[in-house]
Design an enzyme around this catalytic site. Sequence first.
Site, PDB file in Angstrom:
ATOM      1  N   GLY A 122      19.463  39.818 -28.337  1.00 26.99           N
ATOM      2  CA  GLY A 122      18.083  39.693 -27.959  1.00 26.99           C
ATOM      3  C   GLY A 122      17.329  38.517 -28.915  1.00 26.99           C
ATOM      4  O   GLY A 122      16.699  37.678 -28.415  1.00 26.99           O
ATOM      5  N   ALA A 123      18.047  38.337 -30.074  1.00 30.71           N
ATOM      6  CA  ALA A 123      17.444  37.508 -30.965  1.00 30.71           C
ATOM      7  C   ALA A 123      17.676  35.944 -30.688  1.00 30.71           C
ATOM      8  O   ALA A 123      16.961  35.049 -30.826  1.00 30.71           O
ATOM      9  CB  ALA A 123      18.151  37.706 -32.419  1.00 30.71           C
ATOM     10  N   GLY A 134     -13.430  43.646 -51.316  1.00 26.66           N
ATOM     11  CA  GLY A 134     -14.248  43.991 -50.293  1.00 26.66           C
ATOM     12  C   GLY A 134     -14.344  43.215 -49.131  1.00 26.66           C
ATOM     13  O   GLY A 134     -13.470  42.833 -48.657  1.00 26.66           O
ATOM     14  N   GLY A 135     -15.540  43.269 -48.398  1.00 31.72           N
ATOM     15  CA  GLY A 135     -15.529  42.580 -47.257  1.00 31.72           C
ATOM     16  C   GLY A 135     -15.309  41.217 -46.997  1.00 31.72           C
ATOM     17  O   GLY A 135     -14.878  40.514 -46.099  1.00 31.72           O
TER      18      GLY A 135
END
Length: 538
Positions: free
Chosen positions: A435-436, A200-201
């Site tokens: 780009g790497a 849960g939370g």
Amino acid sequence: MLRLTAARTAPRMALRMPLVPARRYATANTKGEEVKARIEKKRQASVLGGGTARIATQHDKGKLTARERISLLLDPGTFREYDAFVEHQCTDFGMSSQKITGDGVVTGVGKVNGRTTYVFSQDFTSFGGSLSRTFAAKVCKIMDRAMQVGAPVVGLNDSGGARIQEGVDSLAGYCEIFQRNVMASGVIPQISLIMGPCAGGAVYSPALTDFTFMVRGTSYLFVTGPDVVKAVTNETVTQEELGGAQPHTRKSGVAHDAFDNDVVALASTRELLSYLPQSNREPPALRFTADPVDRADAALDTLVPSDSHTAYDIKGVVGRIVDDGRFFEIMPDFARNIVVAFARIGGQSVGVVGNQPLVSSGVLDIDASVKAARFVRFCDAFNIPLITFVDVPGFLPGTQQEHGGIIREGAKLLYAYAEATVPKIAVTTRKAYGGAQCVMSSKQLRGDVNFAWPTAELAVMGAKGAVEILWRNKPDERKAAEEEYNRLFANPLPAAQRGYLDDIIQPSTTRRRIIEELEILKHKKLANPLKKHDNMPL
């Protein structure tokens, strides 16, 4: 006469005066003993938590109790407990008659490797470790103190979630903890150990901390459990399949590692803390090493294969360079095409990032980018120098990656390196394409020192791909063109001639060169522009 009278009467007064107070003192002493007895009884009740039967059940499940875990985490005899007498104040649903001293969590401060560390340990034997308003207040108190003194916080999670009887008070307690997690981020190290259920939370506090570890077979981490999943989606799934250690360390990346039992998990946490500073106000602690600063390893000169398509293990490279061959890997089972780890070089803690040619040739994809970016940002927040080993053929192509957001996710790693102000040293061992290459701590992203081994290749792309594009209409000339491309770009000289590399070094000297540069860079001063906060591509 007056003096004689006084002399005669004084002894009689001295004999009479204690008679009345003596009875009062006796009553007071009795009352004091009663209070002491009540205090000791409450203290013993706090130690027992939910009682011996529930402790036995905890052991039968292969789990330690909250206090046993603290005793293994902290140095012997250093734990100082806070709020041991706290009890919940809820009166609804018959809770006024159901009180357990300590209220389901043990909090306090101690030492790990001789350094101050705050800890809270949820007690599953007490109300299932469920969170109440007073439970949350205990946790918040030690988090506030940790921030004030500048010391790490370790949370040992073993809880059934919110205490339903307290309604919104329990939810408010979670929110108070979340707020402190956020305020402490980048200020003090925060480590979460999931040693039982966490649902849960409650899951969002570990998610906000720096590192989350799990215990195989006994820990579970999910927003909604199997019963809710079944009701909503008609999907049948077990707790282990939904939120066990394997899915979270291999698929989701929510957990940074998993261990076989509580003992190993706690020992590993102690080891991790040894690499980290107490807070962002100080550097990591230096540790003596007998490993020579100028140690040369001739095996490195032949470790990287001459054929760029042949794989090798980047961990073998790292192990031959760092102190004593030891490093603490983070997320070893997730995005294995990139390796991130803490190590020491010359006694100094460093963060290591390296492409892994053994897995998908070391290509960057969504998971690898996010994994490395978060690690880089942690190191930068806590003054830990970054050592990057580059062997990357590019970003992984394909619709799955493009539609999954590789542009945004890859930009996270670029952003992390670009904003980092700690010392940054990069060593290109082989491929650095496209780009790497830019993303992996390049000189243009304020890299302090960029080395390359003679086997390095820095280019827009590999020879075969480049020739197929440039000579697409001249197939007969491709072979000669590929040889020419390799001659021009399949070596580190072009980048070095343009100043993009600081030096081309012999691999066996890498350890010495890195240590020498770190010694110089410890005086580095660099600050980013003043801003409220950045807006990185989340």
